[in-house]
Design an enzyme around this catalytic site. Structure first.
Site, PDB file in Angstrom:
ATOM      1  N   HIS A   1      -0.892  -2.681   1.824  1.00  0.00           N
ATOM      2  CA  HIS A   1      -0.387  -3.144   0.533  1.00  0.00           C
ATOM      3  C   HIS A   1       0.591  -2.187  -0.134  1.00  0.00           C
ATOM      4  CE1 HIS A   1      -3.561  -0.364  -0.481  1.00  0.00           C
ATOM      5  NE2 HIS A   1      -2.964  -0.231  -1.645  1.00  0.00           N
TER       6      HIS A   1
ATOM      7  N   HIS B   1       4.814  -0.706  -3.852  1.00  0.00           N
ATOM      8  CA  HIS B   1       3.472  -1.270  -3.961  1.00  0.00           C
ATOM      9  C   HIS B   1       3.602  -2.782  -3.939  1.00  0.00           C
ATOM     10  CE1 HIS B   1      -0.718  -1.627  -5.182  1.00  0.00           C
ATOM     11  NE2 HIS B   1      -0.820  -0.313  -5.019  1.00  0.00           N
TER      12      HIS B   1
END
Length: 148
Positions: free
Chosen positions: A57, A72
């Site tokens: 992620h 992110h």
């Protein structure tokens, strides 16, 4: 001067619009954020450098000058434990700006009740060192901000 590229296509919304105070208050550093297109995409390297951290992620690429950029992919996506993300590179790989790093689908993240917004952060930079270039719609690989 380091030019940081957009890792995903979407709309630049700025860090203050990120629904997480760690990013919206620039606790990890200045930068901006992209509300991504809701389609399967490959997130790309924002700069030339070495991937020093790679989670499904999120990832950090550090350039030869020692500057690190954090990408992110969504908010609270660590809770997915990698589900819905496919790594296209590995920690320690040298990547060129624009090279695919992680495949994912922002629509799936959103359908799971999480924000797919993507903060892009200049780690350990001072707020006045970052000049955001992009506003509105961007494509992956477009110039996003400059880091003086």
């Amino acid at each position: 001067m380091t030019t940081v590229l957009a890792p995903v296509a979407g709309t630049v919304i700025g860090l203050v619009a990120v629904p997480d105070p760690v990013f919206s208050q620039a606790m990890v550093g200045p930068g901006t954020a992209i509300d991504p297109a809701r389609e399967p995409v490959e997130a790309v390297a924002p700069i030339d450098g070495t991937i020093i951290k790679l989670h499904p992620h999120a990832y950090v690429v550090v350039g030869d000058d020692g500057r690190g950029v954090l990408v992110h992919l969504g908010i609270d996506t660590v809770q997915l434990k990698g589900e819905g993300f496919r790594l296209l590179a590995a920690e320690g790989d040298h990547v060129e700006a624009g090279q695919p790093v992680v495949a994912w689908n922002p629509a799936t993240v959103e359908a799971g009740g999480r924000s797919p917004v993507c903060p892009v952060v200049a780690l350990d930079a001072s707020a006045d060192a970052v000049h955001v270039l992009a506003e509105g719609p961007v494509s992956a690989g477009d110039e996003l901000f400059q880091w003086a």
